[in-house]
Design a protein around this motif. Structure first.
Motif, PDB file in Angstrom:
ATOM      1  N   ASN A 113     -45.370 -53.820  61.675  1.00 53.08           N
ATOM      2  CA  ASN A 113     -46.190 -52.682  61.269  1.00 53.08           C
ATOM      3  C   ASN A 113     -45.861 -51.436  62.083  1.00 53.08           C
ATOM      4  N   LYS A 114     -45.554 -51.624  63.375  1.00 50.81           N
ATOM      5  CA  LYS A 114     -45.160 -50.484  64.218  1.00 50.81           C
ATOM      6  C   LYS A 114     -43.887 -49.836  63.679  1.00 50.81           C
ATOM      7  N   ALA A 115     -42.931 -50.670  63.247  1.00 51.52           N
ATOM      8  CA  ALA A 115     -41.671 -50.137  62.726  1.00 51.52           C
ATOM      9  C   ALA A 115     -41.900 -49.283  61.489  1.00 51.52           C
ATOM     10  N   ILE A 116     -42.732 -49.768  60.562  1.00 51.38           N
ATOM     11  CA  ILE A 116     -42.922 -49.001  59.320  1.00 51.38           C
ATOM     12  C   ILE A 116     -43.761 -47.754  59.557  1.00 51.38           C
ATOM     13  N   ASN A 117     -44.647 -47.778  60.556  1.00 55.02           N
ATOM     14  CA  ASN A 117     -45.426 -46.575  60.830  1.00 55.02           C
ATOM     15  C   ASN A 117     -44.594 -45.497  61.508  1.00 55.02           C
ATOM     16  N   GLU A 118     -43.675 -45.899  62.384  1.00 55.94           N
ATOM     17  CA  GLU A 118     -42.774 -44.901  62.966  1.00 55.94           C
ATOM     18  C   GLU A 118     -41.860 -44.330  61.889  1.00 55.94           C
ATOM     19  N   ALA A 119     -41.446 -45.178  60.954  1.00 58.70           N
ATOM     20  CA  ALA A 119     -40.630 -44.707  59.837  1.00 58.70           C
ATOM     21  C   ALA A 119     -41.419 -43.749  58.959  1.00 58.70           C
ATOM     22  N   ALA A 120     -42.684 -44.062  58.708  1.00 59.77           N
ATOM     23  CA  ALA A 120     -43.513 -43.196  57.877  1.00 59.77           C
ATOM     24  C   ALA A 120     -43.719 -41.829  58.527  1.00 59.77           C
ATOM     25  N   ALA A 121     -43.882 -41.810  59.852  1.00 54.69           N
ATOM     26  CA  ALA A 121     -44.039 -40.532  60.559  1.00 54.69           C
ATOM     27  C   ALA A 121     -42.785 -39.675  60.406  1.00 54.69           C
ATOM     28  N   ILE A 138     -36.021 -44.614  64.509  1.00 52.89           N
ATOM     29  CA  ILE A 138     -36.749 -45.860  64.759  1.00 52.89           C
ATOM     30  C   ILE A 138     -35.874 -46.906  65.453  1.00 52.89           C
ATOM     31  N   LYS A 139     -34.862 -46.462  66.189  1.00 53.32           N
ATOM     32  CA  LYS A 139     -33.927 -47.402  66.809  1.00 53.32           C
ATOM     33  C   LYS A 139     -34.563 -48.258  67.902  1.00 53.32           C
ATOM     34  N   LYS A 140     -35.713 -47.850  68.413  1.00 55.32           N
ATOM     35  CA  LYS A 140     -36.379 -48.647  69.441  1.00 55.32           C
ATOM     36  C   LYS A 140     -37.342 -49.672  68.842  1.00 55.32           C
ATOM     37  N   THR A 141     -37.436 -49.725  67.516  1.00 56.98           N
ATOM     38  CA  THR A 141     -38.280 -50.716  66.856  1.00 56.98           C
ATOM     39  C   THR A 141     -37.418 -51.895  66.404  1.00 56.98           C
ATOM     40  N   ARG A 142     -38.048 -52.891  65.801  1.00 53.29           N
ATOM     41  CA  ARG A 142     -37.297 -54.040  65.315  1.00 53.29           C
ATOM     42  C   ARG A 142     -36.545 -53.744  64.016  1.00 53.29           C
ATOM     43  N   GLY A 143     -36.796 -52.564  63.414  1.00 54.67           N
ATOM     44  CA  GLY A 143     -36.082 -52.171  62.216  1.00 54.67           C
ATOM     45  C   GLY A 143     -36.768 -52.600  60.932  1.00 54.67           C
ATOM     46  N   MET A 144     -36.171 -52.182  59.822  1.00 51.59           N
ATOM     47  CA  MET A 144     -36.807 -52.442  58.536  1.00 51.59           C
ATOM     48  C   MET A 144     -35.774 -52.312  57.422  1.00 51.59           C
ATOM     49  N   VAL A 145     -36.170 -52.717  56.219  1.00 52.74           N
ATOM     50  CA  VAL A 145     -35.437 -52.390  55.005  1.00 52.74           C
ATOM     51  C   VAL A 145     -36.323 -51.448  54.202  1.00 52.74           C
ATOM     52  N   ALA A 146     -35.705 -50.627  53.349  1.00 52.58           N
ATOM     53  CA  ALA A 146     -36.494 -49.601  52.674  1.00 52.58           C
ATOM     54  C   ALA A 146     -35.776 -49.073  51.446  1.00 52.58           C
ATOM     55  N   ASN A 147     -36.563 -48.525  50.546  1.00 56.85           N
ATOM     56  CA  ASN A 147     -36.042 -47.755  49.422  1.00 56.85           C
ATOM     57  C   ASN A 147     -36.816 -46.440  49.366  1.00 56.85           C
ATOM     58  N   VAL A 148     -36.078 -45.348  49.219  1.00 59.25           N
ATOM     59  CA  VAL A 148     -36.689 -44.023  49.077  1.00 59.25           C
ATOM     60  C   VAL A 148     -36.318 -43.482  47.704  1.00 59.25           C
ATOM     61  N   VAL A 149     -37.303 -42.951  47.016  1.00 58.41           N
ATOM     62  CA  VAL A 149     -37.071 -42.384  45.689  1.00 58.41           C
ATOM     63  C   VAL A 149     -37.719 -41.008  45.620  1.00 58.41           C
ATOM     64  N   ASN A 150     -37.061 -40.081  44.937  1.00 56.83           N
ATOM     65  CA  ASN A 150     -37.601 -38.730  44.742  1.00 56.83           C
ATOM     66  C   ASN A 150     -37.582 -38.406  43.254  1.00 56.83           C
ATOM     67  N   TYR A 151     -38.677 -37.795  42.784  1.00 60.37           N
ATOM     68  CA  TYR A 151     -38.708 -37.328  41.393  1.00 60.37           C
ATOM     69  C   TYR A 151     -38.936 -35.822  41.388  1.00 60.37           C
TER      70      TYR A 151
END
Length: 335
Positions: A187-195, A216-229
């Protein structure tokens, strides 16, 4: 904070129904629902649990609170794997019942809800959606509809999956992310990513992922998809890293979007490009984390596209992810 959008209440044991009702009442009161609507919410929950006891199997109620701009609302999604209904619409008529009851339950839920939907298949089960607006429904129509369903792994107090988005007059940009593992560190990783997502000014999904990767290199990391419309060009752009599934849907065709290999925050490809899609071909997008473990086929759910997209999210959860891991699915639909 990015976290689960819904809380799961198992409703397969009648002895827990009174506790379930009290918990939902308390959460709704904390969200700001007024006394009159709280009393009506109590009736809705009582009718849902009554139906689960009489007809349902593996019953579950999902509770969520959504800010939704100027029109915050409470959402209840009731799921079961019972016998299902031949004609759900007919069962909404007062006096119609397959059991020895007055047959007012579903009709009462619909009347007391600001938004209501139902989907059922014989031999598969039933999903009931009830939405109650905290301060009244907004008359303003949003250019896009976003329906998320994010749940924590059972036993965890926080989710390693999360959804965040940024809406401007020109576009909407959304990210679904899944932190490695589960629990507080994910959860910490995704919140730093969200910020990082919120402060990055560019709309390009690839550029956004690169910026988040460096942040977010100091977190455990994540996978993600970003989309823009883009509301002006009516074009989608998308980029993903890791096992986030993306399926574009349109009136005549569906298309899967392929993500790049890697882990955001640890290793990502040196070369990535935004993929572009026209909303004339694809007016809807489904994003899922690997909590949806099985390959899914929308043909299994005939006519579900006529329902609120939240019902489809619940159907995918019901068949592929109940009680297994952090889980997230979001549907974005152009209005």
């Amino acid at each position: 904070m990015v976290d689960a959008t819904h809380i799961s209440f198992l409703a397969n044991d009648r002895s827990y129904f009174s506790l379930l009702k009290k918990d939902i009442h308390r959460l709704a009161a904390e969200a700001g629902l007024g006394q009159k609507r709280l009393s009506e919410l109590d009736i809705i929950v009582a009718e849902l649990t009554s139906n689960l006891f009489k007809y349902g199997e593996n019953g579950e109620i999902l509770f969520g609170v959504f800010q939704n701009g100027e029109a915050p609302y409470i959402e209840l999604i009731c799921i079961d794997s019972g016998p299902g209904m031949h004609n759900p619409t007919r069962m909404l008529v007062d006096g119609v019942s397959t059991g020895n009851t007055m047959g007012h339950g579903l009709g009462s839920i619909k009347r007391l809800s600001d938004n209501f939907d139902i989907y059922s298949q014989v031999g598969w089960g039933t999903i009931v959606l009830s939405r109650i607006y905290i301060g009244g429904k907004s008359l303003k129509k949003m250019p896009v509809m976003i329906r998320p369903l994010v749940l924590s792994k059972p036993g965890e107090s926080t989710s390693g999956d999360g959804i965040t988005y940024k809406l401007t007059k020109d576009s909407i940009k959304l990210m679904l992310c899944d932190g490695l593992g589960h629990g507080p560190e994910a959860n910490k990783a995704i919140n730093e990513a969200a910020a990082s997502f919120r402060v990055f000014p560019e709309v390009s999904p690839t550029a956004t992922l690169r910026f988040i990767h460096s942040s977010i290199k100091k977190t455990r990391g994540m996978v993600a998809n970003v989309v823009n419309y883009d509301f002006r060009t009516k074009l989608w752009t998308s980029a993903g890293i890791g096992n986030i599934a993306a399926r574009w849907m349109g009136p005549g065709m569906n298309k899967n979007h392929m993500s790049y290999n890697g882990i955001v925050g640890h290793n990502i490809p040196a070369t990535m490009n935004d993929q572009q899609y026209s909303s004339e071909e694809y007016n809807q997008l489904i994003l899922c984390s690997d909590g949806i473990k099985t390959r899914w086929d929308l043909n299994k759910y005939p006519l579900i596209q006529k329902c609120d997209p939240a019902v489809l999210c619940a159907a995918l959860y019901k068949d592929h992810a109940r009680g297994t891991d952090d889980m997230s699915v979001v549907i974005i639909k152009i209005n």
